[in-house]
Design a protein around this motif. Sequence first.
Motif, mmCIF file in Angstrom:
data_model
loop_
_atom_site.group_PDB
_atom_site.id
_atom_site.type_symbol
_atom_site.label_atom_id
_atom_site.label_comp_id
_atom_site.label_asym_id
_atom_site.label_seq_id
_atom_site.Cartn_x
_atom_site.Cartn_y
_atom_site.Cartn_z
ATOM 1 N N LEU A 74 28.951 97.323 20.536
ATOM 2 C CA LEU A 74 29.931 96.843 21.495
ATOM 3 C C LEU A 74 29.530 95.471 22.025
ATOM 4 O O LEU A 74 28.352 95.221 22.322
ATOM 5 N N LEU A 75 30.513 94.570 22.125
ATOM 6 C CA LEU A 75 30.253 93.299 22.789
ATOM 7 C C LEU A 75 30.140 93.549 24.280
ATOM 8 O O LEU A 75 30.908 94.331 24.852
ATOM 9 N N GLU A 76 29.218 92.868 24.917
ATOM 10 C CA GLU A 76 29.000 93.069 26.351
ATOM 11 C C GLU A 76 29.602 91.918 27.145
ATOM 12 O O GLU A 76 29.583 90.767 26.711
ATOM 13 N N GLY A 77 30.136 92.247 28.328
ATOM 14 C CA GLY A 77 30.652 91.225 29.219
ATOM 15 C C GLY A 77 31.975 90.643 28.744
ATOM 16 O O GLY A 77 32.726 91.272 27.998
ATOM 17 N N ASP A 78 32.249 89.433 29.190
ATOM 18 C CA ASP A 78 33.494 88.749 28.848
ATOM 19 C C ASP A 78 33.566 88.498 27.354
ATOM 20 O O ASP A 78 32.620 87.970 26.757
ATOM 21 N N VAL A 79 34.692 88.870 26.721
ATOM 22 C CA VAL A 79 34.784 88.788 25.269
ATOM 23 C C VAL A 79 34.708 87.349 24.780
ATOM 24 O O VAL A 79 34.104 87.067 23.735
ATOM 25 N N VAL A 80 35.283 86.408 25.510
ATOM 26 C CA VAL A 80 35.252 85.008 25.082
ATOM 27 C C VAL A 80 33.818 84.490 25.084
ATOM 28 O O VAL A 80 33.369 83.861 24.111
ATOM 29 N N ASP A 81 33.081 84.757 26.147
ATOM 30 C CA ASP A 81 31.677 84.337 26.202
ATOM 31 C C ASP A 81 30.868 85.024 25.108
ATOM 32 O O ASP A 81 30.008 84.398 24.472
ATOM 33 N N ALA A 82 31.136 86.317 24.895
ATOM 34 C CA ALA A 82 30.383 87.072 23.890
ATOM 35 C C ALA A 82 30.627 86.513 22.494
ATOM 36 O O ALA A 82 29.695 86.404 21.681
ATOM 37 N N VAL A 83 31.876 86.156 22.190
ATOM 38 C CA VAL A 83 32.180 85.621 20.861
ATOM 39 C C VAL A 83 31.563 84.236 20.687
ATOM 40 O O VAL A 83 31.047 83.906 19.609
ATOM 41 N N ARG A 84 31.589 83.427 21.720
ATOM 42 C CA ARG A 84 30.939 82.106 21.633
ATOM 43 C C ARG A 84 29.445 82.253 21.336
ATOM 44 O O ARG A 84 28.889 81.524 20.517
ATOM 45 N N LYS A 85 28.801 83.206 21.984
ATOM 46 C CA LYS A 85 27.377 83.444 21.726
ATOM 47 C C LYS A 85 27.175 83.976 20.312
ATOM 48 O O LYS A 85 26.208 83.603 19.632
ATOM 49 N N LEU A 86 28.076 84.832 19.868
ATOM 50 C CA LEU A 86 27.982 85.400 18.526
ATOM 51 C C LEU A 86 28.079 84.309 17.469
ATOM 52 O O LEU A 86 27.361 84.329 16.465
ATOM 53 N N LYS A 87 28.933 83.339 17.688
ATOM 54 C CA LYS A 87 29.091 82.229 16.745
ATOM 55 C C LYS A 87 27.801 81.411 16.613
ATOM 56 O O LYS A 87 27.577 80.761 15.590
ATOM 57 N N GLU A 88 26.974 81.445 17.629
ATOM 58 C CA GLU A 88 25.738 80.655 17.617
ATOM 59 C C GLU A 88 24.570 81.384 16.960
ATOM 60 O O GLU A 88 23.490 80.815 16.799
ATOM 61 N N THR A 89 24.762 82.641 16.577
ATOM 62 C CA THR A 89 23.693 83.401 15.934
ATOM 63 C C THR A 89 23.617 83.072 14.446
ATOM 64 O O THR A 89 24.507 82.439 13.889
ATOM 65 N N ASP A 90 22.541 83.501 13.822
ATOM 66 C CA ASP A 90 22.389 83.294 12.384
ATOM 67 C C ASP A 90 23.202 84.331 11.620
ATOM 68 O O ASP A 90 23.336 85.479 12.055
ATOM 69 N N GLY A 91 23.731 83.920 10.480
ATOM 70 C CA GLY A 91 24.466 84.856 9.644
ATOM 71 C C GLY A 91 25.644 84.201 8.964
ATOM 72 O O GLY A 91 25.862 82.990 9.072
ATOM 73 N N GLY A 92 26.426 85.025 8.262
ATOM 74 C CA GLY A 92 27.587 84.533 7.537
ATOM 75 C C GLY A 92 28.832 84.559 8.396
ATOM 76 O O GLY A 92 28.775 84.712 9.622
ATOM 77 N N ASP A 93 29.968 84.410 7.729
ATOM 78 C CA ASP A 93 31.252 84.433 8.425
ATOM 79 C C ASP A 93 31.473 85.790 9.088
ATOM 80 O O ASP A 93 30.941 86.812 8.654
ATOM 81 N N ILE A 94 32.304 85.777 10.126
ATOM 82 C CA ILE A 94 32.688 86.991 10.838
ATOM 83 C C ILE A 94 34.195 87.140 10.698
ATOM 84 O O ILE A 94 34.958 86.314 11.196
ATOM 85 N N ASN A 95 34.634 88.187 10.002
ATOM 86 C CA ASN A 95 36.058 88.407 9.764
ATOM 87 C C ASN A 95 36.676 89.231 10.886
ATOM 88 O O ASN A 95 36.162 90.296 11.229
ATOM 89 N N VAL A 96 37.770 88.730 11.434
ATOM 90 C CA VAL A 96 38.589 89.492 12.377
ATOM 91 C C VAL A 96 39.728 90.095 11.575
ATOM 92 O O VAL A 96 40.529 89.372 10.983
ATOM 93 N N VAL A 97 39.795 91.412 11.521
ATOM 94 C CA VAL A 97 40.805 92.108 10.716
ATOM 95 C C VAL A 97 41.740 92.858 11.658
ATOM 96 O O VAL A 97 41.282 93.588 12.542
ATOM 97 N N GLY A 98 43.058 92.684 11.470
ATOM 98 C CA GLY A 98 43.994 93.334 12.394
ATOM 99 C C GLY A 98 43.729 92.869 13.814
ATOM 100 O O GLY A 98 43.708 91.672 14.086
ATOM 101 N N SER A 99 43.537 93.826 14.725
ATOM 102 C CA SER A 99 43.066 93.511 16.083
ATOM 103 C C SER A 99 43.956 92.468 16.766
ATOM 104 O O SER A 99 43.489 91.426 17.219
#
Length: 201
Positions: free
Chosen positions: A107-132
Amino acid sequence: MREIILCTFLTLDGVMQAPGGPDEDAESGFRHGGWQKPVDDDEVGTAIAGWYENADAMLLGRKTYEIFASYWPTADPGNPFTGRMNSMDKYVASRTLTSVDWQNSSLLEGDVVDAVRKLKETDGGDINVVGSGDLAQTLMRHELVDEYRLTIHPVIIGTGKRLFADGAVPTALEPVSVSTTRGGTVVGVYRPSGKPSYDSY
């Protein structure tokens, strides 16, 4: 910087609601669930498989997470997507869930916008948003979508949730690739390129 890739199935009139089955999402009395399969073809499946080549995670809203979590863990292991969907990391945006049990989900914690911004800064490949759909609206409003990967199918529904609903942020898009399958589905990949420009003839 990881990229957020919005992967969405659309009707010709822009509806994204319940492509996969009659019981997938009947919110607001939607009666057209399962509209995708009759207009699908093998070329669409090949294109979608390509969308996952550089992705190692999914970002999902609650409804899509629950639909996927009830299907993929027991899906046919012979389906080439089954292993991939189960093994990928899943990040879930929800105001109501307190736990997620599907393999490699968190689960993402806290505000979703802040959480996604932090997630984008992590190491790894693309993150697919499906449906949602609700999550997609939030990501678009905050300019967090790096690329749109859309299949636009030859069917008109007339009602239902739309990806680009009233109030969508005006955005210019640069086409990366656009093709049409034998069955008439347009497979388009686009990247945001600032604000639209305006002119007259």
